[in-house]
Scaffold this motif. Structure first.
Motif, PDB file in Angstrom:
ATOM      1  N   LEU A  19       0.832  -1.245   0.125  1.00  0.00           N
ATOM      2  CA  LEU A  19       0.011   0.030  -0.080  1.00  0.00           C
ATOM      3  C   LEU A  19       0.821   1.400  -0.106  1.00  0.00           C
ATOM      4  O   LEU A  19       1.928   1.218   0.422  1.00  0.00           O
ATOM      5  N   SER A  20       0.090   2.459  -0.514  1.00  0.00           N
ATOM      6  CA  SER A  20       1.024   3.648  -0.748  1.00  0.00           C
ATOM      7  C   SER A  20       0.164   4.686  -0.289  1.00  0.00           C
ATOM      8  O   SER A  20      -1.067   4.626  -0.421  1.00  0.00           O
ATOM      9  N   CYS A  21       0.727   5.707   0.171  1.00  0.00           N
ATOM     10  CA  CYS A  21       0.083   6.639   0.830  1.00  0.00           C
ATOM     11  C   CYS A  21       0.837   7.911   0.565  1.00  0.00           C
ATOM     12  O   CYS A  21       1.935   8.143   1.048  1.00  0.00           O
ATOM     13  N   ALA A  22       0.352   8.811  -0.448  1.00  0.00           N
ATOM     14  CA  ALA A  22       0.856  10.046  -0.867  1.00  0.00           C
ATOM     15  C   ALA A  22       0.371  11.235  -0.051  1.00  0.00           C
ATOM     16  O   ALA A  22      -0.841  11.290   0.022  1.00  0.00           O
ATOM     17  N   ALA A  23       1.310  12.062   0.344  1.00  0.00           N
ATOM     18  CA  ALA A  23       1.024  12.879   0.995  1.00  0.00           C
ATOM     19  C   ALA A  23       1.261  14.269   0.703  1.00  0.00           C
ATOM     20  O   ALA A  23       2.124  14.606  -0.033  1.00  0.00           O
ATOM     21  N   SER A  24       0.355  15.195   0.687  1.00  0.00           N
ATOM     22  CA  SER A  24       0.750  16.791   0.129  1.00  0.00           C
ATOM     23  C   SER A  24       0.398  17.739   1.386  1.00  0.00           C
ATOM     24  O   SER A  24      -0.555  17.507   2.334  1.00  0.00           O
ATOM     25  N   GLY A  25       1.129  18.792   1.195  1.00  0.00           N
ATOM     26  CA  GLY A  25       0.832  19.675   2.494  1.00  0.00           C
ATOM     27  C   GLY A  25       2.362  19.817   3.425  1.00  0.00           C
ATOM     28  O   GLY A  25       3.123  18.964   3.150  1.00  0.00           O
ATOM     29  N   ARG A  26       2.131  20.509   4.268  1.00  0.00           N
ATOM     30  CA  ARG A  26       3.419  20.617   5.520  1.00  0.00           C
ATOM     31  C   ARG A  26       3.319  19.404   6.522  1.00  0.00           C
ATOM     32  O   ARG A  26       2.382  19.089   6.986  1.00  0.00           O
ATOM     33  N   ILE A  27       4.453  18.866   6.405  1.00  0.00           N
ATOM     34  CA  ILE A  27       4.692  17.588   7.388  1.00  0.00           C
ATOM     35  C   ILE A  27       6.044  17.850   8.198  1.00  0.00           C
ATOM     36  O   ILE A  27       7.038  18.123   7.587  1.00  0.00           O
ATOM     37  N   PHE A  28       5.944  17.890   9.222  1.00  0.00           N
ATOM     38  CA  PHE A  28       6.573  18.108  10.215  1.00  0.00           C
ATOM     39  C   PHE A  28       7.879  16.905  10.528  1.00  0.00           C
ATOM     40  O   PHE A  28       7.240  15.663  10.307  1.00  0.00           O
ATOM     41  N   SER A  29       9.054  17.070  11.009  1.00  0.00           N
ATOM     42  CA  SER A  29      10.015  15.930  10.802  1.00  0.00           C
ATOM     43  C   SER A  29       9.368  14.942  12.073  1.00  0.00           C
ATOM     44  O   SER A  29       9.776  13.623  12.223  1.00  0.00           O
ATOM     45  N   THR A  30       8.950  15.451  12.914  1.00  0.00           N
ATOM     46  CA  THR A  30       8.551  14.793  14.243  1.00  0.00           C
ATOM     47  C   THR A  30       7.206  14.036  14.047  1.00  0.00           C
ATOM     48  O   THR A  30       6.699  13.435  15.003  1.00  0.00           O
ATOM     49  N   SER A  31       6.476  14.334  12.726  1.00  0.00           N
ATOM     50  CA  SER A  31       5.083  13.846  12.613  1.00  0.00           C
ATOM     51  C   SER A  31       5.147  12.260  12.596  1.00  0.00           C
ATOM     52  O   SER A  31       6.013  11.744  12.203  1.00  0.00           O
ATOM     53  N   GLY A  32       3.989  11.459  12.897  1.00  0.00           N
ATOM     54  CA  GLY A  32       3.878  10.224  12.847  1.00  0.00           C
ATOM     55  C   GLY A  32       2.938   9.927  11.694  1.00  0.00           C
ATOM     56  O   GLY A  32       1.796  10.596  11.689  1.00  0.00           O
ATOM     57  N   MET A  33       3.318   8.978  10.932  1.00  0.00           N
ATOM     58  CA  MET A  33       2.336   8.483   9.655  1.00  0.00           C
ATOM     59  C   MET A  33       2.068   7.187  10.167  1.00  0.00           C
ATOM     60  O   MET A  33       2.793   6.144  10.173  1.00  0.00           O
ATOM     61  N   GLY A  34       0.678   6.989  10.120  1.00  0.00           N
ATOM     62  CA  GLY A  34       0.291   5.685  10.470  1.00  0.00           C
ATOM     63  C   GLY A  34      -0.604   5.077   9.819  1.00  0.00           C
ATOM     64  O   GLY A  34      -1.175   5.645   8.804  1.00  0.00           O
ATOM     65  N   TRP A  35      -0.746   3.853   9.777  1.00  0.00           N
ATOM     66  CA  TRP A  35      -1.786   3.004   9.111  1.00  0.00           C
ATOM     67  C   TRP A  35      -2.808   2.228  10.132  1.00  0.00           C
ATOM     68  O   TRP A  35      -2.120   1.813  11.016  1.00  0.00           O
ATOM     69  N   PHE A  36      -4.019   2.286   9.624  1.00  0.00           N
ATOM     70  CA  PHE A  36      -4.869   1.570  10.343  1.00  0.00           C
ATOM     71  C   PHE A  36      -5.878   0.886   9.650  1.00  0.00           C
ATOM     72  O   PHE A  36      -5.841   0.994   8.472  1.00  0.00           O
ATOM     73  N   ARG A  37      -6.744   0.030  10.173  1.00  0.00           N
ATOM     74  CA  ARG A  37      -7.474  -0.914   9.248  1.00  0.00           C
ATOM     75  C   ARG A  37      -8.937  -0.949  10.062  1.00  0.00           C
ATOM     76  O   ARG A  37      -8.773  -0.689  11.296  1.00  0.00           O
ATOM     77  N   GLN A  38      -9.899  -1.275   9.180  1.00  0.00           N
ATOM     78  CA  GLN A  38     -11.212  -1.307   9.912  1.00  0.00           C
ATOM     79  C   GLN A  38     -12.015  -2.492   9.064  1.00  0.00           C
ATOM     80  O   GLN A  38     -12.059  -2.298   7.704  1.00  0.00           O
ATOM     81  N   ALA A  39     -12.366  -3.476   9.486  1.00  0.00           N
ATOM     82  CA  ALA A  39     -13.108  -4.580   9.003  1.00  0.00           C
ATOM     83  C   ALA A  39     -14.635  -4.312   9.230  1.00  0.00           C
ATOM     84  O   ALA A  39     -14.759  -3.489  10.288  1.00  0.00           O
ATOM     85  N   PRO A  40     -15.607  -4.835   8.332  1.00  0.00           N
ATOM     86  CA  PRO A  40     -16.858  -4.593   8.584  1.00  0.00           C
ATOM     87  C   PRO A  40     -17.228  -5.016  10.020  1.00  0.00           C
ATOM     88  O   PRO A  40     -17.072  -5.971  10.640  1.00  0.00           O
ATOM     89  N   GLY A  41     -18.199  -4.285  10.785  1.00  0.00           N
ATOM     90  CA  GLY A  41     -18.496  -4.387  12.100  1.00  0.00           C
ATOM     91  C   GLY A  41     -17.394  -4.315  13.297  1.00  0.00           C
ATOM     92  O   GLY A  41     -17.944  -4.715  14.428  1.00  0.00           O
ATOM     93  N   LYS A  42     -16.184  -4.105  12.820  1.00  0.00           N
ATOM     94  CA  LYS A  42     -15.306  -3.706  13.807  1.00  0.00           C
ATOM     95  C   LYS A  42     -14.903  -2.377  14.055  1.00  0.00           C
ATOM     96  O   LYS A  42     -14.962  -1.617  13.100  1.00  0.00           O
ATOM     97  N   GLU A  43     -14.189  -2.466  15.240  1.00  0.00           N
ATOM     98  CA  GLU A  43     -13.587  -0.853  15.453  1.00  0.00           C
ATOM     99  C   GLU A  43     -12.353  -0.663  14.496  1.00  0.00           C
ATOM    100  O   GLU A  43     -11.536  -1.690  14.221  1.00  0.00           O
ATOM    101  N   ARG A  44     -11.959   0.507  14.310  1.00  0.00           N
ATOM    102  CA  ARG A  44     -10.705   0.840  13.578  1.00  0.00           C
ATOM    103  C   ARG A  44      -9.579   0.408  14.293  1.00  0.00           C
ATOM    104  O   ARG A  44      -9.589   0.869  15.519  1.00  0.00           O
ATOM    105  N   GLU A  45      -8.517  -0.218  13.777  1.00  0.00           N
ATOM    106  CA  GLU A  45      -7.462  -0.715  14.676  1.00  0.00           C
ATOM    107  C   GLU A  45      -6.077  -0.215  14.000  1.00  0.00           C
ATOM    108  O   GLU A  45      -5.958  -0.031  12.853  1.00  0.00           O
ATOM    109  N   PHE A  46      -5.075  -0.264  15.075  1.00  0.00           N
ATOM    110  CA  PHE A  46      -3.962   0.141  14.731  1.00  0.00           C
ATOM    111  C   PHE A  46      -3.206  -0.711  14.045  1.00  0.00           C
ATOM    112  O   PHE A  46      -3.252  -1.898  14.504  1.00  0.00           O
ATOM    113  N   VAL A  47      -2.091  -0.438  12.802  1.00  0.00           N
ATOM    114  CA  VAL A  47      -1.465  -1.539  12.130  1.00  0.00           C
ATOM    115  C   VAL A  47      -0.021  -1.186  12.448  1.00  0.00           C
ATOM    116  O   VAL A  47       0.804  -1.957  13.034  1.00  0.00           O
ATOM    117  N   ALA A  48       0.280   0.215  12.298  1.00  0.00           N
ATOM    118  CA  ALA A  48       1.654   0.362  12.159  1.00  0.00           C
ATOM    119  C   ALA A  48       1.846   1.846  12.131  1.00  0.00           C
ATOM    120  O   ALA A  48       1.077   2.635  11.618  1.00  0.00           O
TER     121      ALA A  48
END
Length: 121
Positions: A19-48
């Motif tokens: 998977l790819s995530c292209a970002a536009s705009g200002r991003i600070f060096s300390t920012s965190g980029m995360g991946w989450f996932r959500q299956a049907p009927g479930k809460e959104r959960e942290f991946v990485a």
């Protein structure tokens, strides 16, 4: 900031997707980029998550040793390499930008639209 995911699709169990995530705009060096996932009927959960400046990553136990998060600052893009996909991995996968490398979804300020990952057995 805008985030656009791509790379989702259908893969057989045991297969791989990136998977790819292209970002536009200002991003600070300390920012965190995360991946989450959500299956049907479930809460959104942290991946990485990864620190934008590098040097730190964190993974959910369920994906550790199978998934790898990385970033290409020159392309303003974050990747999620998913190997050994399992029947429990299908979900809509979202990337998100936060002020730090959190594992809680409510700490992220910007979200992409999501990309569907389907695993066939």
């Amino acid at each position: 900031v805008q985030l656009v995911e791509s790379g989702g699709g259908v893969v057989q169990a045991g297969g791989s997707l990136r998977l790819s995530c292209a970002a536009s705009g200002r991003i600070f060096s300390t920012s965190g980029m995360g991946w989450f996932r959500q299956a049907p009927g479930k809460e959104r959960e942290f991946v990485a998550t990864v620190r934008w400046s590098g040097g730190y990553t964190n993974y959910a136990d369920s994906v550790k040793d199978r998934f790898t998060i990385s970033r290409d600052n020159a392309k303003n893009t974050v990747y999620l390499q998913m190997n050994s996909l399992k029947p429990e991995d299908p979900a809509v996968y979202y990337c998100a930008l936060g002020q730090w490398t959190y594992s809680r979804s409510d700490r992220y300020d910007y979200w992409g639209q999501g990309t569907q990952v389907t695993v066939s057995s």
